[in-house]
Design an enzyme around this catalytic site. Structure first.
Site, PDB file in Angstrom:
ATOM      1  N   CYS A  99       0.842  -1.202   0.000  1.00 37.11           N
ATOM      2  CA  CYS A  99       0.000   0.000   0.000  1.00 37.11           C
ATOM      3  C   CYS A  99       0.878   1.254   0.000  1.00 37.11           C
ATOM      4  O   CYS A  99       1.854   1.337   0.744  1.00 37.11           O
ATOM      5  CB  CYS A  99      -0.912  -0.001   1.232  1.00 37.11           C
TER       6      CYS A  99
ATOM      7  N   CYS B 274       0.316  -0.102  10.276  1.00 30.03           N
ATOM      8  CA  CYS B 274      -0.214  -1.102   9.342  1.00 30.03           C
ATOM      9  C   CYS B 274       0.838  -2.037   8.756  1.00 30.03           C
ATOM     10  O   CYS B 274       1.890  -1.598   8.280  1.00 30.03           O
ATOM     11  CB  CYS B 274      -0.960  -0.386   8.216  1.00 30.03           C
TER      12      CYS B 274
ATOM     13  N   CYS C 270     -19.519   2.876   8.245  1.00 26.21           N
ATOM     14  CA  CYS C 270     -18.805   2.166   9.301  1.00 26.21           C
ATOM     15  C   CYS C 270     -17.523   2.940   9.531  1.00 26.21           C
ATOM     16  O   CYS C 270     -16.662   2.991   8.643  1.00 26.21           O
ATOM     17  CB  CYS C 270     -18.506   0.729   8.849  1.00 26.21           C
TER      18      CYS C 270
ATOM     19  N   CYS D  93     -17.058  -8.566   5.024  1.00 29.80           N
ATOM     20  CA  CYS D  93     -16.345  -7.304   4.796  1.00 29.80           C
ATOM     21  C   CYS D  93     -15.073  -7.555   4.004  1.00 29.80           C
ATOM     22  O   CYS D  93     -14.218  -8.332   4.442  1.00 29.80           O
ATOM     23  CB  CYS D  93     -15.943  -6.664   6.118  1.00 29.80           C
TER      24      CYS D  93
ATOM     25  N   CYS E  15     -19.862  -5.342   3.040  1.00 33.18           N
ATOM     26  CA  CYS E  15     -19.115  -4.158   3.463  1.00 33.18           C
ATOM     27  C   CYS E  15     -17.804  -4.175   2.699  1.00 33.18           C
ATOM     28  O   CYS E  15     -17.245  -5.256   2.496  1.00 33.18           O
ATOM     29  CB  CYS E  15     -18.855  -4.231   4.966  1.00 33.18           C
TER      30      CYS E  15
ATOM     31  N   ARG F 245     -18.364  -1.930  17.508  1.00 36.91           N
ATOM     32  CA  ARG F 245     -17.699  -3.227  17.281  1.00 36.91           C
ATOM     33  C   ARG F 245     -16.395  -3.336  18.049  1.00 36.91           C
ATOM     34  O   ARG F 245     -15.505  -2.487  17.908  1.00 36.91           O
ATOM     35  CB  ARG F 245     -17.435  -3.447  15.776  1.00 36.91           C
TER      36      ARG F 245
ATOM     37  N   CYS G 133       0.569   4.606   6.913  1.00 32.91           N
ATOM     38  CA  CYS G 133      -0.057   4.403   8.222  1.00 32.91           C
ATOM     39  C   CYS G 133       0.914   3.624   9.126  1.00 32.91           C
ATOM     40  O   CYS G 133       1.307   2.500   8.791  1.00 32.91           O
ATOM     41  CB  CYS G 133      -1.364   3.644   8.068  1.00 32.91           C
TER      42      CYS G 133
HETATM   43  N1  SAM Z   1      -6.715   0.780   2.996  1.00 27.85           N
HETATM   44  C1  SAM Z   1      -7.994   1.088   3.473  1.00 27.85           C
HETATM   45  C2  SAM Z   1      -7.999   2.171   4.521  1.00 27.85           C
HETATM   46  O1  SAM Z   1      -6.998   2.386   5.182  1.00 27.85           O
HETATM   47  O2  SAM Z   1      -9.050   2.788   4.692  1.00 27.85           O
HETATM   48  C3  SAM Z   1      -8.741  -0.114   4.000  1.00 27.85           C
HETATM   49  C4  SAM Z   1      -8.035  -1.178   4.793  1.00 27.85           C
HETATM   50  S1  SAM Z   1      -7.328  -0.662   6.348  1.00 27.85           S
HETATM   51  C5  SAM Z   1      -6.318  -2.036   6.782  1.00 27.85           C
HETATM   52  C6  SAM Z   1      -8.730  -0.671   7.464  1.00 27.85           C
HETATM   53  C7  SAM Z   1      -8.508  -0.236   8.884  1.00 27.85           C
HETATM   54  O3  SAM Z   1      -7.893  -1.271   9.639  1.00 27.85           O
HETATM   55  C8  SAM Z   1      -7.609   0.960   9.140  1.00 27.85           C
HETATM   56  O4  SAM Z   1      -8.269   2.157   8.934  1.00 27.85           O
HETATM   57  C9  SAM Z   1      -7.272   0.796  10.604  1.00 27.85           C
HETATM   58  O5  SAM Z   1      -8.196   1.485  11.400  1.00 27.85           O
HETATM   59  C10 SAM Z   1      -7.389  -0.723  10.826  1.00 27.85           C
HETATM   60  N2  SAM Z   1      -6.072  -1.317  11.112  1.00 27.85           N
HETATM   61  C11 SAM Z   1      -5.084  -1.535  10.223  1.00 27.85           C
HETATM   62  N3  SAM Z   1      -4.004  -2.068  10.820  1.00 27.85           N
HETATM   63  C12 SAM Z   1      -4.313  -2.198  12.133  1.00 27.85           C
HETATM   64  C13 SAM Z   1      -3.595  -2.674  13.259  1.00 27.85           C
HETATM   65  N4  SAM Z   1      -2.337  -3.105  13.176  1.00 27.85           N
HETATM   66  N5  SAM Z   1      -4.218  -2.673  14.462  1.00 27.85           N
HETATM   67  C14 SAM Z   1      -5.492  -2.214  14.557  1.00 27.85           C
HETATM   68  N6  SAM Z   1      -6.212  -1.750  13.526  1.00 27.85           N
HETATM   69  C15 SAM Z   1      -5.635  -1.731  12.322  1.00 27.85           C
HETATM   70 FE1  SF4 Z   2      -2.868   1.171   3.346  1.00 30.89          FE
HETATM   71 FE2  SF4 Z   2      -2.865  -0.034   5.703  1.00 30.89          FE
HETATM   72 FE3  SF4 Z   2      -3.097   2.599   5.591  1.00 30.89          FE
HETATM   73 FE4  SF4 Z   2      -5.147   1.045   4.723  1.00 30.89          FE
HETATM   74  S1  SF4 Z   2      -4.379   1.201   6.811  1.00 30.89           S
HETATM   75  S2  SF4 Z   2      -4.277   2.862   3.730  1.00 30.89           S
HETATM   76  S3  SF4 Z   2      -3.970  -0.684   3.923  1.00 30.89           S
HETATM   77  S4  SF4 Z   2      -1.301   1.401   4.941  1.00 30.89           S
END
Ligand code: SAM
Ligand code: SF4
Ligand code: DTB
Length: 323
Positions: A54, A61, A189, A98, A129, A261, A58
């Site tokens: 990606c 992530c 959501c 989802c 979702c 949730r 973040c």
């Molecule tokens: N890429 C898209 C986005 O960021 O909106 C969708 C997928 S992203 C993985 C969805 C959500 O998962 C993120 O917004 C975050 O809140 C949650 N998330 C991701 N990694 C996480 C982690 N290590 N621990 C807890 N929540 C996590």
């Molecule tokens: Fe990409 Fe992970 Fe951020 Fe979603 S949460 S935008 S998958 S880096």
């Protein structure tokens, strides 16, 4: 009856958060019972339909290309694999499926493929979702036309702390996508992550943002950070369990009709902690042994917990829930 308010001040929210614990939980449980069966929990199953690489940064992530987490990147899954997973989720008793993609935003070509997935999963009798990153108004409308039930897009944290966690997009970008989703008539959501080093005020500000949207999100996922090796947030001090429960209780009080949730992080929570979260007003979980890329409790473990607590999966009879 509790009035739905969208004008919460941060001070009001902090006053709730700081109540004596038993007063806070009593208030949350009382409000919970006005709108929900206290012994029912909705279950959703997740599938990562496009994993890794990606472009966003973040810092929590596993899927960011900037984080060296050893995750194998995958292309968008073919439809048949998605349907196998959806059928399995349905057989296990999930009512919502989802699908998550590690994109900053979907291309129109990818959106076409996701739209086919949404239609086919819906045809199985599951709610749908998706979480695909940022959307334009037009893309949201196309998803709405396909019959998509929910779009997940988390605000993650307070506007003030956001820049410490993500720099490749802004808080306003997130709010804009939420407005497009709401405008298209899709259920929203949206929630966040606790345990990223934020303060109690950041938690209050996150909840304030969610509760003061034009309309409350129908679904509010509260994640506890899953610490992933190779991410900048690995090694962050964990949030105190009582602070986590307090945040759930405040979400329940200020968004009384939303599903709250208890999301990522449950593998690190014992049965008693999860029971307290349900008592505080959480009434939905992710069900199935993986979230997107990390572990979630085994289905059997969750069913045993539900049975010990006399909890039923929403949408299923007691008999089916026990089976
Ligand atoms: N890429 C898209 C986005 O960021 O909106 C969708 C997928 S992203 C993985 C969805 C959500 O998962 C993120 O917004 C975050 O809140 C949650 N998330 C991701 N990694 C996480 C982690 N290590 N621990 C807890 N929540 C996590
Ligand atoms: Fe990409 Fe992970 Fe951020 Fe979603 S949460 S935008 S998958 S880096
Ligand atoms: C949400 O709030 N939590 C889910 C879902 N929405 C998409 C994702 C949790 C991801 C946890 C880390 C992982 O498994 O990669």
């Amino acid at each position: 009856m509790t009035q739905l308010r969208t004008d919460w001040t941060v001070e009001e929210i902090e006053r709730l958060y700081d109540l004596p614990f038993n007063d806070l939980l009593f208030k949350a449980q009382t409000i919970h019972r006005e709108s929900f069966d206290p012994n029912e929990v909705q279950v959703s199953t997740l599938l990562s339909i496009k994993t890794g690489a990606c472009p966003e940064d973040c810092s929590y992530c596993s899927q960011s290309a900037r984080n060296d987490t050893g995750l194998e990147r995958e292309k968008l899954l073919p439809l048949d694999e998605v349907l196998v997973a959806a059928n399995r989720a349905k057989d296990s008793g999930a009512t919502r499926f989802c699908m998550g993609a590690a994109w900053r935003n979907p291309t129109d070509k990818n959106l076409d493929k996701v739209i086919t997935m949404v239609k086919e999963v819906k045809d199985l009798g599951l709610e749908t979702c998706v979480t695909l990153g940022m959307l334009t108004k037009l893309q949201a409308e196309r998803l709405a036309d396909a019959g998509l039930d929910y779009y997940n897009h988390n605000l993650d944290t307070s506007p003030e702390f956001y820049g410490e966690v993500i720099t490749t997009r802004s808080y306003q970008d997130r709010l804009d996508t939420l407005a497009s989703v709401r405008g298209a008539g899709i259920n929203v959501c949206s929630g966040g992550i606790l345990g990223m080093g934020e303060t109690a005020r950041d938690r209050a500000r996150l909840l304030q943002q969610l509760a003061n949207l034009e309309k409350h999100p129908e679904s509010v996922p509260i994640n506890e950070l899953v610490q992933v090796k190779g991410t900048p947030l690995d090694g962050t001090d964990e949030i105190d369990n009582f602070d986590f429960i307090r945040t759930i209780a405040v979400a329940r009080i200020i968004m009384p009709k939303s599903y709250v949730r208890l999301s990522a992080g449950r593998t690190e929570m014992n049965a008693e902690m999860q029971a307290m979260c349900f008592f505080a007003g959480a009434n939905s979980i992710f069900y199935g042994e993986t979230l997107l890329t990390t572990d979630n409790p085994e289905e059997d473990t969750d069913m045993k917990l539900f049975n010990r607590l006399g909890i039923k999966k929403e949408g299923y009879t007691a008999q089916e829930a026990i089976a």
